[in-house]
Scaffold this active site. Structure first.
Site, mmCIF file in Angstrom:
data_model
loop_
_atom_site.group_PDB
_atom_site.id
_atom_site.type_symbol
_atom_site.label_atom_id
_atom_site.label_comp_id
_atom_site.label_asym_id
_atom_site.label_seq_id
_atom_site.Cartn_x
_atom_site.Cartn_y
_atom_site.Cartn_z
ATOM 1 N N ASP A 297 -17.228 -22.060 -31.222
ATOM 2 C CA ASP A 297 -18.615 -22.486 -31.025
ATOM 3 C C ASP A 297 -19.000 -22.297 -29.561
ATOM 4 O OD1 ASP A 297 -21.111 -23.556 -31.415
ATOM 5 O OD2 ASP A 297 -20.449 -25.637 -31.329
ATOM 6 N N GLU A 300 -18.475 -24.824 -26.767
ATOM 7 C CA GLU A 300 -17.156 -24.966 -26.157
ATOM 8 C C GLU A 300 -16.960 -24.033 -24.966
ATOM 9 O OE1 GLU A 300 -14.819 -27.242 -27.114
ATOM 10 O OE2 GLU A 300 -16.424 -28.015 -28.387
ATOM 11 N N ASP A 328 -16.004 -26.980 -34.433
ATOM 12 C CA ASP A 328 -15.905 -26.279 -33.149
ATOM 13 C C ASP A 328 -15.140 -24.966 -33.256
ATOM 14 O OD1 ASP A 328 -17.263 -28.330 -31.752
ATOM 15 O OD2 ASP A 328 -15.419 -29.512 -31.659
#
Length: 569
Positions: A297, A300, A328
């Site tokens: 993602d 991040e 994520d």
């Protein structure tokens, strides 16, 4: 000495700006920067404002340095373009105020002079091939050619359909930038090529945009690229979908596939989903024809979180940064494609989402999510996303976890409940390096695990045979996980119930099995003969794997919430 006779007659009209060449060049630079999503577009815009206010002609770019917002860089660009203009037109700097007397666009002598702006013809805006504006115009035009269409497109479907025609992502900015290909839509609206109406926004072409898009489409058709040089099977599917939108019913039941050669069982939940092209969902990938790619993602990778990406690069992990609506990290099986002769880039490979998804939490972020309610909501959305191997990656983050708003026992209990009650696999690490190491090991493990035939469920049904593993496409997964998408009454009712203290997701699902809406629950309350029966209406509902009763306390709380007149005491 006799006075000089007064010269009578009409004055020659002056251009709106005495420096039309500089004005034209700065406008082109600004539009190009806006098309690429660069911040320099605002610098050029400020310089344009200063130039329009200056009433005198300028001989060269160096003289423009006296104006506000003109630095060495802009002045050098103008001087370079001016030298090029001299060479192309056979003129030199000795010509008296060449910029004042030369128009940016010279119409033919027999052509009628347009009225206004000093007889200068405005240059038409045409987006570059592969840019966001070019992809949006082509997509809307091709959608208008399909009979029975609604005449507009929403943002999500427009981004999805236009992405294969664009070199940049419509949702994820490049590293070090906050602009995406979608930023060019603002330029299309300013140029009156695109119309944005309603809320949620609906995008459609204006008359000017339709003419320009038609010319772009003919140019693409003339180059023989068509719809992006898709394969024969996809062309057949696209031809069939011109007659109308196709609906694929990917049953909501869980399908457990038998393992091959000792492989573990793999399951997938596929939802009912309407698409404009069957080729996006009917995918079959044989062993050796795809690569396992880690999807990260983009959140991040922003705000000083570059260390994780750098560690993955050092470990040689094949990863891709994109926008994930839930989780994520996850993994996709991406089809290996070969470059097409005559094309700059190979066609995008089809993708299927593997059954593993990771939610990463620092211990301080876990504390904050428990306090503001995000912890329950995120676990609920992970359960509903269709992937059956959710993983919670918890980073202890050393001494930073010593100063938290919740006691350590509460955090430990929350982690244990996530593993035991919710059925998530919890992996605890010390820092970012260990997180990257775990992602690397998982990627290597999945590369060895998924050496079977992967298929979307609809493709297996069309062949009337069972695939080794049936999965969802990435677009189907990501669109189904949108957080703020339109929700049904049942989903809103579930979210309301989960706001009650002690009413978990399993308990809310159990209530929904008996009363799917608030209206049905209120009707059931009206049929109860007494107040005590109303309070105990939900107490005997079974929930969870152990089939325990919901209990009288929660049943009374729900009744008071929906049936009490005025504020709750």
């Amino acid at each position: 000495m006799p006075p000089e006779p007064v010269r009578l007659g009409r004055k020659r009209p002056l251009p709106a700006c005495p420096n039309p060449l500089f004005l034209q060049w700065l406008t082109e630079l600004r539009d190009q920067a806006a098309e690429r999503g660069q911040k320099t577009q605002y610098v050029y815009q400020k310089a344009l404002g200063s130039l329009k206010k200056y009433p005198l002609p300028l001989r060269n770019g160096k003289e423009a340095k006296i104006l506000q917002n003109f630095g060495d860089g802009i002045c050098k660009i103008l001087d370079d373009r001016l030298e090029k203009h001299y060479r192309e037109n056979g003129e030199g700097p000795d010509t008296f105020f060449i910029i004042y007397h030369t128009h940016a666009a010279r119409p033919p002598s027999d052509a009628p002079r347009p009225q206004g702006d000093g007889g200068r013809r405005k240059r038409e805006y045409v987006p570059q091939k592969g840019s966001g504006g070019h992809a949006v115009l082509l997509t809307l035009y091709r959608q208008s050619l399909v009979p029975g269409t609604k005449g507009f497109m929403f943002k999500n479907e427009l981004q999805t359909e236009a992405q294969p025609l664009c070199d940049k992502s419509f949702t994820v900015p490049d590293l070090g930038s906050k602009y995406t290909a979608w930023s060019s839509v603002t330029t299309l609206i300013q140029k009156e090529l695109l119309l944005k109406t309603h809320n949620p926004a609906r995008y459609s072409l204006t008359e000017l945009g339709l003419d320009l898009a038609e010319r772009l489409h003919e140019e693409e058709k003339g180059r023989g690229e068509g719809l992006g040089a898709k394969g024969k099977d996809e062309r057949c599917v696209a031809k069939g979908t011109e007659e109308g939108s196709a609906t694929v019913d990917l049953t909501a039941n869980m399908c457990t596939m038998r393992p091959l050669h000792g492989k573990p069982k793999m399951r997938c939940v596929c939802h009912s989903y309407t698409v404009s092209s069957l080729s996006q969902n009917c995918v079959t990938l044989s062993p050796g024809s795809y690569d396992i790619v880690l999807c990260v993602d983009f959140i991040e990778t922003t705000g000083g979180k570059q260390e994780l990406v750098k560690e993955l690069q050092r470990n040689g992990v094949n990863f891709d940064i994109r926008k994930l609506h839930v989780g994520d990290f996850l993994w996709v099986a991406r089809e290996r494609v070969t470059p097409v002769p005559g094309q700059l880039r190979p066609p995008p490979g089809r993708e299927l989402v593997l059954d593993y998804i990771i939610e990463r939490k620092r211990i301080d972020d876990l504390c904050g999510s428990i306090m503001d309610g995000r912890f329950k909501e995120q676990k609920f959305r992970l359960k509903r996303c269709g992937l059956h191997k959710p993983i919670y990656l918890v980073e202890e983050c050393g001494s930073a976890g010593a100063h938290l708003s919740l006691p350590e026992s509460t955090l430990q209990q929350a982690i244990i409940n996530t593993q035991v009650v919710d059925g998530f696999f919890v992996k605890r690490v010390q820092d970012v390096k260990e997180s990257a190491a775990y992602l690397t090991v998982m990627t290597r493990h999945l590369e060895k695990l998924y050496q079977v035939t992967l298929s979307s469920l609809c493709a297996a049904e069309q062949r009337q045979e069972k695939a080794s593993c049936s999965l969802m496409s990435f677009n189907e997964f990501n669109q189904g996980a949108v957080k703020n998408k339109c929700q049904t009454v049942r989903e809103v009712f579930a979210r309301q119930l989960m706001q009650i203290s002690g009413l978990s997701g399993d308990k809310a699902v159990a209530v929904l099995e008996h009363y799917s809406t608030v209206s049905s629950l209120l009707k059931a309350y009206d049929q109860c003969p007494s107040e005590a029966d109303k309070e105990k209406l939900l107490s005997n509902i079974k929930y969870g794997k152990l089939k325990r009763n919901l209990g009288p306390a929660l049943s009374r709380t729900v009744y008071q919430l929906y049936c009490t007149q005025g504020p709750l005491s």
